[in-house]
Design an enzyme around this catalytic site. Structure first.
Site, PDB file in Angstrom:
ATOM      1  N   ASP A  17     -30.773  29.195 -57.100  1.00 45.88           N
ATOM      2  CA  ASP A  17     -31.431  30.499 -57.127  1.00 45.88           C
ATOM      3  C   ASP A  17     -31.122  31.300 -55.862  1.00 45.88           C
ATOM      4  O   ASP A  17     -30.854  30.720 -54.811  1.00 45.88           O
ATOM      5  CB  ASP A  17     -32.950  30.262 -57.256  1.00 45.88           C
ATOM      6  CG  ASP A  17     -33.687  31.508 -57.709  1.00 45.88           C
ATOM      7  OD1 ASP A  17     -33.039  32.494 -58.109  1.00 45.88           O
ATOM      8  OD2 ASP A  17     -34.927  31.495 -57.636  1.00 45.88           O
ATOM      9  N   ASN A  65     -32.616  33.912 -69.196  1.00 44.49           N
ATOM     10  CA  ASN A  65     -31.709  34.824 -68.487  1.00 44.49           C
ATOM     11  C   ASN A  65     -31.102  35.921 -69.374  1.00 44.49           C
ATOM     12  O   ASN A  65     -30.554  36.900 -68.869  1.00 44.49           O
ATOM     13  CB  ASN A  65     -30.574  34.043 -67.796  1.00 44.49           C
ATOM     14  CG  ASN A  65     -31.015  33.322 -66.537  1.00 44.49           C
ATOM     15  OD1 ASN A  65     -30.444  32.313 -66.154  1.00 44.49           O
ATOM     16  ND2 ASN A  65     -32.040  33.831 -65.870  1.00 44.49           N
TER      17      ASN A  65
END
Ligand code: FPP
Length: 239
Positions: A17, A65
């Site tokens: 991330d 996502n």
């Protein structure tokens, strides 16, 4: 498998991330961060044999996502295609066996073809097992597994009374992998975001502030050494 001979993690899973923030800090578009992030993957993979990590599982694209902008999603899909083409040779040369987990149905045909080819090309390799989670969600995986399990019950191949903790994992995408010993998440967020929900029941977690494009060999090695110093009790009292 409770203890690894070298006391370090045998299977490390990583939530990569912070690419977007890394790019924004530099005044660049988010995809610039994803490209920088992709370049870190090789260094981390190549560190694995030196520190006894046999399995590395990385979260490349989640079922959530798709909610990102069309430009970012298309850019990421393009990056995955290019990554496979560009890295196939060096992964093979390094002895990396690549597997993909996640639901392939939403991915485009060209990408699926490249994924299948890379899995086949590297199927005989044994130095590191790299698993790339692409269109992966832990709940989605459990739901898909349950659907297949239910089908086996309906077909008379499985008796409901024989379903136990050992049964469901055989239907998960990860059925050939051991559970992760250590899960690392970069960029300061302390949550698991639907990653390996079933498999990480007893995993250790490391949430670190480093943004993924700044993560590398040194920090990875230090986190794995830190794991070696802990004692895992799996709910028991320990030794
Ligand atoms: C999270 O950062 C990252 C992703 C959703 C994509 C992960 C992809 C890579 C590291 C690149 C490629 C990987 C492979 C296997 C080729 P973010 O965008 O959520 O960052 P932010 O939280 O700062 O916005």
């Amino acid at each position: 498998m409770k203890h690894t001979p070298h006391n370090g993690p045998r299977h490390v899973a990583i939530i990569m991330d912070g690419n977007g923030r890394w790019a924004t800090q530099r005044g660049r578009p988010r995809l610039f961060g994803h490209h920088a992030g992709a370049r870190r993957v090789r260094e981390v993979v190549e560190t694995c044999p030196d520190i006894g990590v046999k399995y590395l599982t990385i979260f490349a694209f989640s079922t959530e996502n798709w909610k990102r902008t069309q430009v970012e999603v298309a850019g990421l899909m393009n990056l995955f295609r290019r990554y496979i083409i560009k890295e196939a040779k060096s992964l093979t040369h390094f002895g990396v066996r690549v597997r993909f987990i996640g639901d392939r149905v939403r991915l485009d045909d060209k990408l699926i073809e490249l994924m299948n080819e890379l899995e086949e090309l590297t199927a005989g390799n044994t130095v590191v097992n790299l698993t790339i989670a692409l269109n992966y969600g832990g709940r989605d995986e459990v739901a898909r597994a349950t659907k297949r399990l239910a089908q086996d019950v309906a077909d008379g191949k499985l008796m409901p009374e024989n379903v136990d903790e050992e049964t469901l994992p055989k239907y998960l995408d990860t059925y050939v992998l051991p559970d992760p010993d250590l899960v690392i998440r970069t960029s300061g967020e302390a949550r698991i975001s639907n990653f390996l929900l079933w498999q990480s029941a007893y995993s250790e977690y490391e949430f670190i502030d480093t943004l993924w494009p700044d993560f590398g060999r040194e920090e990875f090695t230090a986190l794995c050494a830190n794991y070696g110093g802990r004692s895992r009790r799996y709910g028991g009292v320990g030794t």
